[in-house]
Design a protein around this motif. Structure first.
Motif, short mmCIF file in Angstrom:
data_model
loop_
_atom_site.label_atom_id
_atom_site.label_comp_id
_atom_site.label_asym_id
_atom_site.label_seq_id
_atom_site.Cartn_x
_atom_site.Cartn_y
_atom_site.Cartn_z
N UNK A 92 12.96 -26.07 -48.60
CA UNK A 92 11.27 -24.98 -49.15
C UNK A 92 11.49 -24.50 -47.90
N UNK A 93 11.05 -25.21 -47.10
CA UNK A 93 11.14 -24.38 -45.42
C UNK A 93 12.60 -24.01 -44.74
N UNK A 94 13.24 -25.47 -44.77
CA UNK A 94 14.72 -24.86 -44.65
C UNK A 94 15.24 -23.89 -45.28
N UNK A 95 15.14 -23.10 -46.24
CA UNK A 95 15.72 -22.29 -46.82
C UNK A 95 14.61 -20.71 -46.21
N UNK A 96 13.71 -20.74 -45.81
CA UNK A 96 13.16 -20.13 -45.18
C UNK A 96 12.91 -19.73 -43.59
N UNK A 97 13.52 -20.55 -43.33
CA UNK A 97 13.25 -21.17 -41.87
C UNK A 97 13.93 -20.23 -40.88
N UNK A 98 13.48 -19.50 -39.93
CA UNK A 98 13.66 -18.43 -39.10
C UNK A 98 14.54 -19.16 -38.18
N UNK A 99 13.97 -19.87 -37.27
CA UNK A 99 14.89 -20.29 -36.24
C UNK A 99 16.11 -20.68 -36.05
N UNK A 100 17.12 -21.25 -35.48
CA UNK A 100 18.39 -22.07 -36.28
C UNK A 100 19.22 -20.92 -36.78
N UNK A 101 20.57 -21.82 -36.89
CA UNK A 101 22.06 -20.68 -37.92
C UNK A 101 21.37 -20.92 -38.86
N UNK A 102 21.45 -19.49 -39.49
CA UNK A 102 21.26 -19.23 -41.22
C UNK A 102 21.99 -20.22 -41.81
N UNK A 103 23.48 -20.78 -41.55
CA UNK A 103 24.50 -21.33 -42.68
C UNK A 103 23.83 -22.67 -42.01
N UNK A 104 23.23 -22.91 -40.89
CA UNK A 104 22.84 -24.79 -41.28
C UNK A 104 21.87 -24.51 -42.07
N UNK A 105 20.39 -23.99 -41.48
CA UNK A 105 19.45 -23.98 -42.09
C UNK A 105 19.90 -24.38 -44.03
N UNK A 106 20.05 -23.82 -44.70
CA UNK A 106 21.10 -23.57 -45.49
C UNK A 106 21.57 -24.52 -46.23
N UNK A 107 22.41 -25.38 -45.18
CA UNK A 107 23.01 -26.71 -45.59
C UNK A 107 22.08 -27.51 -45.78
N UNK A 108 21.31 -27.62 -44.71
CA UNK A 108 19.96 -28.20 -44.87
C UNK A 108 19.00 -28.22 -45.44
N UNK A 109 18.89 -27.22 -46.47
CA UNK A 109 18.37 -27.00 -47.58
C UNK A 109 18.99 -28.22 -48.49
N UNK A 110 19.84 -27.75 -49.06
CA UNK A 110 20.93 -28.25 -49.68
C UNK A 110 20.63 -29.67 -50.23
#
Length: 349
Positions: free
Chosen positions: A292-310
């Motif tokens: 959930x936090x990775x989906x909402x994350x602001x820092x870092x690459x958006x694409x990377x954060x979404x992959x971390x969430x998945x």
């Protein structure tokens, strides 16, 4: 307007400021208006509380309790506490104590008792609860009464009926009374456990400013972690780190990006204790929260954060299977679908 009327108006204006000021600032506000802090202010607080009760305003109980604190601070004579307290409130808490003390008692029994006494869950009970605690510890073992109030707080916080904001206020009041006995020096484990329960309640609190309540929750979790260290109490430490991370995710004060980074770091610490093999359900829950936090994350690459969430959701689904945990499985699937909807990598179609 006469001088007396002007002073009453000043009292009322101060009371309005007290009701609206951030939690913890009441004493500073009184100090800034020291010329108004007297028996007249206490009397006007009582009148305002009466009016708020008629309006069904949940601030009435808080104001009555605060008026008592001002009365004691001023050294003013009070009515006989036993006479002024609601006999119904006293009787109700005594019955609760007796039920909790019974070895065969359980949560279902307690909730059945609560359901049959819903009318007793009112602002009068909230207002009387601190004084009832003082009366009970004078006549009974203090540690037992503290235990009873903590159990009452635990039960009322989870009670699905009644008024939610009032249930939470009763829980907070019960925990705060118990902490008069459960001090850190005398009862460190009980103190830390009660602090954790208090922090959980502040996280969910409805009354007061949401941002202030979350700050109070964070401070209280951090205090409890002084006792619940990783080495001495690893399971409790991990549980509280998880709670703290959740609060940082919801935090309003401070920089949003910083709060989310703090939440991620704190969740990742939980995995030091809540491993997949040793605590599969807790591990999966933390993976879910981290996603959930990775989906909402602001820092870092958006694409990377979404992959971390998945990835984290997929990890959680190793434990949260459809057969074993159907509700959690469905919730996790739903959230993962939201991430796939927002996903940047791969073909959009």
């Amino acid at each position: 307007m006469t001088n007396e009327q002007q002073r009453v108006q000043a009292y009322v204006e101060l009371i309005v400021q007290l009701l609206n000021c951030p939690q913890g600032q009441e004493e500073a506000l009184l100090q800034a208006n020291a010329e108004l802090v007297d028996a007249g202010l206490v009397a006007e607080m009582g009148k305002c509380a009466d009016w708020l009760e008629i309006q069904d305003d949940h601030n009435a109980g808080w104001l009555r309790n605060f008026a008592r604190q001002v009365t004691r601070a001023l050294g003013l004579a009070e009515e006989n506490p036993t006479e002024s307290l609601s006999e119904d409130a006293i009787g109700f808490l005594v019955e609760v104590m007796q039920l909790i003390a019974q070895p065969e008692g359980d949560q279902n029994q307690m909730y059945g008792f609560f359901r049959s006494n819903l009318a007793r869950f009112d602002q009068a009970l909230l207002s009387a609860l601190p004084d009832v605690f003082q009366l009970l510890i004078q006549k009974n073992d203090q540690t037992f009464i503290a235990f009873v109030f903590v159990e009452f707080g635990n039960l009322i916080n989870k009670f699905p009926l009644g008024t939610r904001w009032l249930n939470l206020e009763l829980g907070i009041a019960a925990y705060e009374q118990a902490l008069q006995v459960y001090t850190r020096d005398a009862f460190p484990e009980q103190w830390a456990r009660t602090q954790n329960n208090l922090a959980n309640t502040y996280h969910d609190r409805i009354h007061g400013d949401r941002a202030d309540n979350l700050e109070r929750a964070i401070t209280t979790y951090e205090q409890a972690l002084q006792v619940y260290t990783r080495d001495a109490f690893p399971e409790q430490w991990a549980m509280m780190q998880n709670n703290l991370a959740s609060t940082y995710h919801d935090r309003i004060y401070g920089d949003r990006a910083d709060n989310l980074e703090r939440a991620i770091t704190t969740y990742e610490q939980v995995f030091q204790v809540h491993t997949h093999d040793a605590f599969p359900e807790e591990w999966a829950r933390t993976q879910y929260n981290l996603a959930i936090v990775y989906h909402d994350r602001i820092r870092g690459e958006r694409a990377d954060n979404l992959e971390q969430a998945i990835k984290a959701y997929e990890q959680a689904l190793q434990v949260r299977t459809r057969d074993a945990f159907p509700e959690q499985w469905a919730t996790t699937q739903n959230n993962m679908a939201n991430v796939y909807r927002d996903r940047i990598r791969g073909e959009r179609a």
